[in-house]
Design a protein around this motif. Structure first.
Motif, short mmCIF file in Angstrom:
data_model
loop_
_atom_site.label_atom_id
_atom_site.label_comp_id
_atom_site.label_asym_id
_atom_site.label_seq_id
_atom_site.Cartn_x
_atom_site.Cartn_y
_atom_site.Cartn_z
N GLN A 80 -0.63 4.72 -11.08
CA GLN A 80 -1.76 4.83 -10.15
C GLN A 80 -1.32 4.90 -8.69
N GLY A 81 -0.02 4.81 -8.44
CA GLY A 81 0.49 4.98 -7.08
C GLY A 81 0.64 3.66 -6.34
N THR A 82 1.64 3.62 -5.47
CA THR A 82 1.84 2.49 -4.56
C THR A 82 1.57 2.96 -3.14
N LYS A 83 0.65 2.30 -2.47
CA LYS A 83 0.36 2.61 -1.07
C LYS A 83 1.37 1.87 -0.19
N LEU A 84 2.10 2.63 0.60
CA LEU A 84 3.08 2.04 1.50
C LEU A 84 2.60 2.18 2.94
N ASN A 85 2.41 1.05 3.60
CA ASN A 85 2.08 1.03 5.02
C ASN A 85 3.32 0.60 5.80
N VAL A 86 3.72 1.41 6.77
CA VAL A 86 4.80 1.05 7.68
C VAL A 86 4.17 0.79 9.04
#
Length: 236
Positions: free
Chosen positions: A123-129
């Protein structure tokens, strides 16, 4: 650069038979750090893990694949070591590693594998930088209308505002139990003040609302989150 259409990608983001690809929903790291995104291939132990990157509004980009017996990943166009690499801790547990992350690395990263019949996506991993302090979002949980409750199904609306990043994770509970069926969440929308807002919706049985079942919505941004609860009894 290898890309696949949004329609095709949506079709493949699914569960095939007993194969379930599992990823962490959301990771937030500071600029310059290393991000590790984990992926479990479930029952699959004889196929590689493939990774795709999708920025908001963009099409998925093929990044790399890695098989546990390989010495190093095989890369797609525009992706290479040492910025991107992959490791494994078992024949079904893989990690995508992004070194020295920048704000431009903020995206949704999808892991997939071949289970012998079809390609199966997580389902995907949301990556916030981020390069600024995070603040918890402002969340409002709206009750269903009187008119809606005349039907067998009704909808709760969870409105999140003053979000500091574009990617968030929303979770719903019903009487303390996590639920995913009947949930739909919008993409975030950037506001004039450069914050974001979004909405999430939960379809419920009208009888549950009448019987004072407790519903909760939690919106998470990294380690910061806001949780709101509502029930029929709280509205009077």
């Amino acid at each position: 650069m290898i890309t696949i259409s949004c329609a095709f990608f949506t079709l493949l983001t699914c569960v095939s038979g007993v194969t379930v690809v599992t990823q962490s929903p959301l990771i937030t790291v500071n600029k310059g750090q290393m991000a590790t995104l984990d992926c479990n291939l479930g029952t699959v132990t004889s196929s590689a893990a493939y990774w795709y990157k999708q920025t908001p509004g963009g099409v998925p980009q093929y990044m790399l694949y890695f098989y546990h017996s390989d010495s190093s990943p095989t890369y797609g166009s525009g992706f290479s070591a040492p910025k991107f690499t992959s490791t494994h801790s078992s024949k079904s547990d893989y990690s995508l590693i992004i070194n020295n992350v920048d704000v431009g690395d903020s995206a949704v990263y999808y892991c997939n594998t071949y289970d012998g019949s079809v390609m199966v996506f997580g389902q995907g991993t949301k990556l916030n930088v981020i390069d600024f302090p995070l603040a918890p979002p402002v969340v409002t949980l709206l009750s269903p209308s009187t008119e809606a409750l005349k039907e067998s199904k009704a909808t709760l609306v969870c409105l999140a505002e003053d979000i500091s990043v574009a990617l968030v994770h929303v979770s719903w509970t019903v009487d303390g139990r996590s639920v995913t069926d009947g949930v739909w969440s919008s993409a975030t929308e950037k506001q004039q003040d450069k914050t974001f807002r979004m909405s999430s919706y939960l379809t419920i049985n009208s009888s549950d609302w009448i019987n004072n079942v407790d519903f909760s919505c939690q919106v998470s941004v990294g380690s910061k989150f806001t949780k709101k609860s509502i029930s029929n009894s709280q509205c009077y």
